[in-house]
Design a protein around this motif. Structure first.
Motif, short mmCIF file in Angstrom:
data_model
loop_
_atom_site.label_atom_id
_atom_site.label_comp_id
_atom_site.label_asym_id
_atom_site.label_seq_id
_atom_site.Cartn_x
_atom_site.Cartn_y
_atom_site.Cartn_z
N MET A 1 27.99 50.39 46.69
CA MET A 1 28.72 50.90 45.73
C MET A 1 30.28 50.28 45.56
N ASN A 2 30.71 50.07 44.34
CA ASN A 2 31.95 49.42 44.31
C ASN A 2 32.62 50.13 43.28
N GLU A 3 33.79 50.99 43.52
CA GLU A 3 34.80 51.80 42.75
C GLU A 3 35.89 50.95 42.39
N GLU A 4 36.06 49.74 42.84
CA GLU A 4 37.35 49.05 42.22
C GLU A 4 37.14 48.56 40.89
N VAL A 5 38.32 48.49 40.20
CA VAL A 5 38.63 47.89 38.74
C VAL A 5 39.17 46.71 38.84
N ASN A 6 38.53 45.46 38.68
CA ASN A 6 39.17 44.21 39.18
C ASN A 6 38.97 43.51 38.06
N THR A 7 40.38 42.94 37.47
CA THR A 7 40.56 42.06 36.39
C THR A 7 41.27 40.87 36.80
N ILE A 8 41.65 40.69 38.26
CA ILE A 8 42.37 39.45 38.58
C ILE A 8 41.48 38.37 38.70
N ASN A 9 41.95 37.11 38.30
CA ASN A 9 41.02 36.02 38.32
C ASN A 9 40.55 35.72 39.57
N LYS A 10 39.38 35.27 39.96
CA LYS A 10 38.79 34.91 41.21
C LYS A 10 39.56 33.70 41.92
N LYS A 11 39.86 32.71 41.11
CA LYS A 11 40.39 31.71 41.61
C LYS A 11 41.40 31.76 42.54
N ILE A 50 45.12 52.39 43.22
CA ILE A 50 45.90 51.85 44.31
C ILE A 50 46.44 52.82 45.30
N GLU A 51 46.84 54.00 44.33
CA GLU A 51 47.42 55.04 45.33
C GLU A 51 46.27 55.64 46.07
N SER A 363 45.07 45.95 47.11
CA SER A 363 43.77 46.13 47.48
C SER A 363 43.68 47.40 48.23
N GLY A 364 44.83 48.04 48.56
CA GLY A 364 44.87 49.20 49.43
C GLY A 364 45.08 49.03 50.85
N LEU A 365 45.49 47.78 51.32
CA LEU A 365 45.77 47.51 52.39
C LEU A 365 47.43 47.60 52.61
N GLN A 366 47.86 47.76 54.01
CA GLN A 366 49.25 48.25 54.46
C GLN A 366 49.80 46.60 54.61
N LEU A 367 51.07 46.40 54.54
CA LEU A 367 51.52 45.17 54.43
C LEU A 367 52.36 44.79 55.81
N PRO A 368 52.55 43.53 56.39
CA PRO A 368 53.37 43.41 57.43
C PRO A 368 54.89 43.27 56.80
N VAL A 369 55.29 44.22 56.46
CA VAL A 369 56.89 44.27 56.00
C VAL A 369 57.58 45.48 56.57
N ALA A 370 58.78 45.48 56.51
CA ALA A 370 59.69 46.78 57.00
C ALA A 370 59.46 47.89 56.15
N GLU A 371 59.79 49.07 56.98
CA GLU A 371 59.71 50.32 56.16
C GLU A 371 60.73 50.29 55.05
N GLY A 372 60.04 51.09 53.84
CA GLY A 372 61.18 51.06 52.68
C GLY A 372 60.77 49.92 51.52
N SER A 373 59.86 48.90 51.90
CA SER A 373 59.58 47.69 51.36
C SER A 373 58.80 48.11 49.77
N GLN A 374 58.87 47.45 48.72
CA GLN A 374 58.21 47.88 47.52
C GLN A 374 57.52 46.65 46.97
N MET A 375 56.29 46.98 46.50
CA MET A 375 55.25 46.07 45.92
C MET A 375 55.42 46.11 44.31
N GLY A 376 54.85 45.47 43.47
CA GLY A 376 54.63 45.46 42.29
C GLY A 376 53.38 45.91 41.89
N LEU A 377 53.11 46.16 40.41
CA LEU A 377 51.84 46.34 39.73
C LEU A 377 51.51 45.40 38.77
#
Length: 796
Positions: A1-11, A50-51, A363-377
Motif C-alpha cells: 500500500m502506498n499512501e504518498e501523493v507524488n507529482t514530482i518528476n522521476k528524473k 508531509i507533516e 518524503s518525511g525524512l529528517q535532515l542533516p542540518v542544525a536545529e531551527g532549519s526550515q525547508m520549503g514546500l
C-alpha cells in the motif's frame, strides 16, 4: 500500500541520486515488508501528508532514544501464501511458520506500545497506528504448539504424530542394531567399509561385488567405480519396509495437520494482511529514525511560503567528519541565488545538497542540518546538472543542456524549485551569458525559485542589480591555493588567476602586463568583489566579537537575576524569622516587666504608711527592667569586646552602669574584674564589663519635674514636662516616667508636651496607646493646658 501523493518528476531522483538515499534507508529495516516501503520512498507535495510523515519519523526518533527501537524481527511477505489459501490450497510448514511469526510479532508490538502509553511516553501518531492491530491469541497458540520457527511440525501437533514418530525411532534403532551386528567381526572382510548408510530412504551396507550373495537382499546402488555395492540385507528388508510404512503415515499425518491449520488461518486473511502492513510501516518508520541518527539529522520546519533556510547543511552521502557544513538560503527576498567562483570549489555540491535535502524533507525524512532549519514546500523540483551529452542523438553538450532547460521552462510554476549547474556553458561566452540572463528573467517572471552556478562575470553584475536576486560564491584561500568549501551569501566569486600565478612564481612584469589587457569594467568588478570580501570578513570578525560579548552579558545577566532572586528570597526569609523572634521576645519581655511592676505595687500596697519601697529596691527593680533588653553579648561580639579591653578605667571616671541604667563615679578597683561605683547615695560592687566610660555631664539647663517632691512621700512627681525636649529623648523620658509613676502607685499623672507643631503630642499619643498598664488618657481641661497636656489613668 502506498499512501504518498507524488507529482514530482522521476528524473530528478536520478539527477540528485535520491534512489541512493532509499537504498541506504532500506539497510536499516529489519523485515522485507519495511524494506519494500523504504525502496518505494517518494516525496509528497501535500503539507498535511508531509507533516504526518514527519510526525511519524519524530515518534520513531523518540522510541529509538527511549527504548532503543521497536521489537520488529525479520518478517516475510505472506501475501502469496494467503492468495493460495483463497483458492483452497494448503500451506507447508515454513509458510505457516512465517504467518505465525507475523501474528506473534503483532501481539508483542501491541504490548510494547501499551507499556509505553502506561509509562507516559508521548507520541503523536504511532499510538493511533498501533490501535489498528488485530490480535489473534487462539490462532497464535495453535500455530506455536504445532509448528517450529523453521517450519518443522512438532511431535505435539497431534497424538497420532507423536505415536508414529515414536515407532519410527524404534524401527530405526532396531535396523541399526541389526546392521551393526552384520558389519562386526568376520563379516567386515566382505565389506569395503564397516559403516551403515542409506540409499533410497532405506538402510544399507557397502559390500564388495564378489560377496554380494553373502548377505542376500536387494542391491540399491553401486559406487562410480563399481567396487562397492550398497545392499539391503535380507534380514532387515522387513524392518525397512515397516520403517517406510511409518514414514508414509508420518507424511500423511503432517499433511493432515497442515491442512487443518491452513483452514484455521484462512478466515483471518484480511487481519493478517492488515497486521503485516502495519508491521512493515512501523519497521519503515524505525528505519527512518535510525537513518536520521546515522547522519545526525534533525526535524526541519516547513515553510509554505518556500523560505528555505538550511543551517549548517551537509550532503547526506558525504562523510560528516570531513564535509564542510554550509548555510543554504533561498526564498523570501532571494528568489534567485547565483553562485560564482572557480571550479572544484564545491558549487555543484551546494546545488545537489539543496535539491536532495528538499526531496528528503518532503518524503518525511529528517535532515542533516542544525536545529531551527526550515525547508520549503515545492510542487516540482527540476535540475540540470552535469554532462548530459547524448551520442545516440548526436547532440553536443550545449544542445543536451538546452534541450533539458527547454523542458524545464515548459513545466515550472511559482511553486517550483529550479537548479542549474553552469547555466549557459558550452557555447560562446558572450552569447552564453546573454542566454543565461534571459533564462533567469523568464524564471523570475514565472515566480519559480532558482539556484544557479556560473563562471560568467555578467551574471555577477546581474545578481547585484536585479531585485530578488543575490550573489553568492565559494570561498577560496589564496594563501593555500585551495578552496575552503564555504558558501558566502551576498559576495560574488572572483577570479584568483593573478594571485595564484604570482604565488606560483610567475614574474610580476607578466602579471602587470596581463592586468593592463583586461578591460576596465572587469577590473572594477574584481575590485568591487575584493572590497566586498574584505567588508564581509570585517563584519564577520565584528559579529563574532559582539556575539561573544553578548553571550557573556547574557550569562552575567542570568547570574545576576538568579543572585537577586536568591537575595530577596533569603532576605524575606530572614526578616520573617527575625520578626517572629522579635515578637516572641517582646511578648516575653512585656510579661516579665508586668510581673516586676505588679510585685512593686504589691509591696507598696502592703506598707501604705511610711514604709514605702526603699531606694535600693527601686534600683534593683530598675536593674531588672534594664536587663530585659536583648542586646548583643559583649562576650560574643568581638569588636565590642576589643573596644572594652582597649578602654582604661581610672578612679574618679564618670561611668554608666549598663545593668541599672544609672550613672556613677568609680571609687576604687576591688579586683581584676570588679569596681566600687558611687550611684547617688549607693555604693555598689559592679563587674567591669557592666560599666562604660561617659563624659562628665554639664549643668542641666532644665530639670525634669520628677525631681520635685510631691505631697506624697514618693520622690516621683505627678506631672512630667517634656517641652523643649528632642523628640527621641522626650519619648525615652516618657517611658521611664511611666514606669516610675506605676511604682509610686499613682492612679493618674499629667504629661505636658505643649502644642507646637503637634509632632511631640502625636508621638506621646502613640506611645500611650501601646503601653500595657494604661487604662485611658485624654487631653487636659482648657484651664489646665488643653491639648498641650495629656492626663493618663493607670489600670488598678
Amino acid at each position: 500500500m502506498n499512501e504518498e501523493v507524488n507529482t514530482i518528476n522521476k528524473k530528478i531522483f536520478q539527477t540528485l541520486e535520491f534512489n541512493k538515499i532509499s537504498k541506504m534507508l532500506s539497510h536499516f529495516t529489519a523485515s522485507e515488508l519495511g524494506k519494500e516501503q523504504a525502496l518505494e520512498l517518494k516525496p509528497s507535495t501535500s503539507l498535511a501528508e508531509i507533516e504526518r510523515l514527519q510526525n511519524e519519523t519524530e515518534d520513531g526518533v523518540t522510541i529509538l532514544r527511549l527504548r532503543g527501537g521497536m521489537p520488529i524481527p525479520k518478517l516475510h511477505n505472506v501475501k502469496p501464501h494467503l492468495k493460495r489459501l483463497q483458492i483452497g490450497a494448503s500451506l507447508n510448514g515454513l509458510e505457516i511458520a512465517q504467518i505465525g511469526r507475523i501474528l506473534r510479532t503483532t501481539s508483542e508490538v501491541s504490548r510494547f506500545f501499551e507499556t509505553m502509553k502506561e509509562t507516559g511516553i508521548e507520541l503523536t501518531t504511532l499510538y493511533h497506528l498501533a490501535d489498528n492491530f488485530i490480535t489473534t491469541p487462539t490462532l497464535n497458540q495453535q500455530i506455536r504448539e504445532a509448528i517450529e520457527e523453521d517450519g518443522h511440525v512438532l511431535d505435539d501437533a497431534s497424538t497420532a504424530l507423536r505415536g508414529i514418530r515414536t515407532g519410527i525411532k524404534r524401527s530405526e534403532t532396531g535396523i541399526r542394531e541389526k546392521l551393526d551386528s552384520l558389519i562386526r567381526g568376520k563379516n567386515a572382510q566382505y565389506l569395503t567399509d564397516a559403516v551403515v548408510t542409506m540409499r533410497n530412504d532405506r538402510y544399507v551396507i557397502p559390500v564388495k561385488p564378489e560377496h554380494r550373495s553373502r548377505f542376500g537382499g536387494v542391491v540399491h546402488d553401486q559406487s562410480s567405480t563399481g567396487q562397492t555395492l550398497f545392499i539391503e540385507p535380507q534380514s532387515v528388508v522387513d524392518l525397512n519396509n515397516r520403517l517406510r510404512q511409518l514414514q508414509i503415515e508420518e507424511r500423511q499425518e503432517i499433511d493432515r495437520i497442515l491442512a487443518e491449520l491452513s483452514n484455521e488461518i484462512a478466515p483471518y486473511a484480511n487481519e493478517i494482511v492488515n497486521n503485516m502492513f502495519l508491521l512493515g510501516k512501523l519497521d519503515f518508520i524505525g528505519a527512518k529514525a535510525s537513518y536520521g541518527k546515522s547522519i545526525t539529522a534533525t526535524r526541519p520546519l516547513i515553510s509554505e511560503a518556500n523560505e528555505v533556510s538550511l543551517l549548517s547543511a551537509r550532503h547526506p552521502m558525504l562523510d560528516s567528519e570531513t564535509v564542510v557544513p554550509n548555510d543554504i538560503l533561498i526564498g523570501g527576498e532571494n528568489q534567485a541565488v547565483i553562485i560564482t567562483g572557480p571550479n572544484t570549489g564545491g558549487k555543484t555540491i551546494i546545488l545537489k545538497t539543496l535539491g536532495l535535502l528538499q526531496l528528503m524533507g518532503q518524503s518525511g525524512l529528517q535532515l542533516p542540518v542544525a536545529e531551527g532549519s526550515q525547508m520549503g514546500l515545492f510542487t516540482e523540483i527540476f535540475a540540470d546538472i552535469g554532462d548530459e551529452q547524448s551520442i545516440e542523438q548526436s547532440l553536443s553538450t550545449f544542445s543536451s543542456h538546452m534541450t533539458n532547460i527547454v523542458s524545464i521552462l515548459d513545466n515550472i510554476d511559482k511553486k517550483s524549485l529550479v537548479i542549474f549547474d553552469e547555466l549557459g556553458a558550452g557555447t560562446d561566452p558572450q552569447e552564453g551569458a546573454a542566454l543565461a540572463i534571459a533564462i533567469l528573467d523568464q524564471i523570475g517572471t514565472i515566480g519559480s525559485y532558482v539556484m544557479v552556478t556560473s563562471h560568467y562575470p555578467e551574471l555577477k553584475a546581474y545578481g547585484y542589480n536585479r531585485p530578488s536576486t543575490v550573489n553568492a560564491s565559494m570561498e577560496f584561500n589564496v594563501d593555500t591555493l585551495s578552496p575552503t568549501y564555504r558558501l558566502l551569501i551576498g559576495v560574488p566569486g572572483r577570479s584568483n588567476a593573478f594571485e595564484i600565478s604570482k604565488r606560483l612564481g610567475l614574474s610580476v612584469e607578466i602579471i602587470e602586463s596581463a592586468r593592463q589587457l583586461i578591460d576596465a569594467e572587469s577590473q572594477d568588478l574584481n575590485e568591487m568583489i575584493t572590497d566586498l570580501e574584505n567588508r564581509r570578513k570585517m563584519a564577520e570578525t565584528e559579529y563574532l566579537e559582539v556575539r561573544y560579548h553578548l553571550d557573556e552579558s547574557e550569562q552575567l545577566h542570568a547570574d545576576l537575576q538568579t543572585a537577586i532572586q536568591q537575595f530577596y528570597s533569603e532576605r524575606e526569609e530572614l526578616m520573617k524569622k527575625a520578626r517572629e523572634e522579635a515578637n516572641k521576645i517582646v511578648e516575653e519581655t512585656e510579661e516579665r516587666a508586668d510581673q516586676i511592676i505588679k510585685d512593686l505595687r504589691k509591696k507598696q500596697l502592703q506598707e501604705p504608711f511610711g514604709n514605702n519601697v526603699k531606694e535600693h529596691e527601686l534600683i534593683g527593680a530598675k536593674s531588672n527592667l534594664a536587663q530585659l533588653h536583648h542586646e548583643e553579648s559583649l562576650a560574643k561580639n568581638k569588636v565590642l569586646k576589643k573596644a572594652k579591653i582597649d578602654q582604661s578605667f581610672k578612679i574618679g571616671n564618670d561611668v554608666q552602669v549598663m545593668s541599672f541604667g544609672q550613672k556613677g563615679v568609680l571609687l576604687e578597683k576591688v579586683d581584676k574584674n570588679h569596681w566600687v561605683v558611687q550611684m547617688g547615695m549607693l555604693k555598689m560592687k559592679i563587674k567591669e564589663n557592666d560599666i562604660k566610660l561617659t563624659t562628665p555631664e554639664k549643668e542641666p539647663t532644665r530639670r525634669m519635674t520628677t525631681a520635685v517632691r510631691s505631697s506624697s512621700t514618693s520622690h516621683v512627681s505627678t506631672q512630667l514636662d517634656l517641652r523643649g525636649e528632642r523628640y527621641e529623648n522626650a519619648l525615652a523620658d516618657l517611658d521611664k516616667y511611666l514606669d516610675a509613676a506605676l511604682l509610686a502607685n499613682y492612679p493618674q499623672v499629667t504629661i505636658v508636651h505643649g502644642k507646637g507643631t503637634g509632632a511631640l503630642r502625636t508621638g506621646v499619643t502613640e506611645a500611650l496607646k501601646k503601653h500595657r498598664s494604661i487604662k485611658s488618657f485624654h487631653y487636659a481641661p482648657n484651664n489646665q493646658g488643653g491639648n498641650g497636656a495629656t492626663i493618663v489613668e493607670f489600670k488598678s
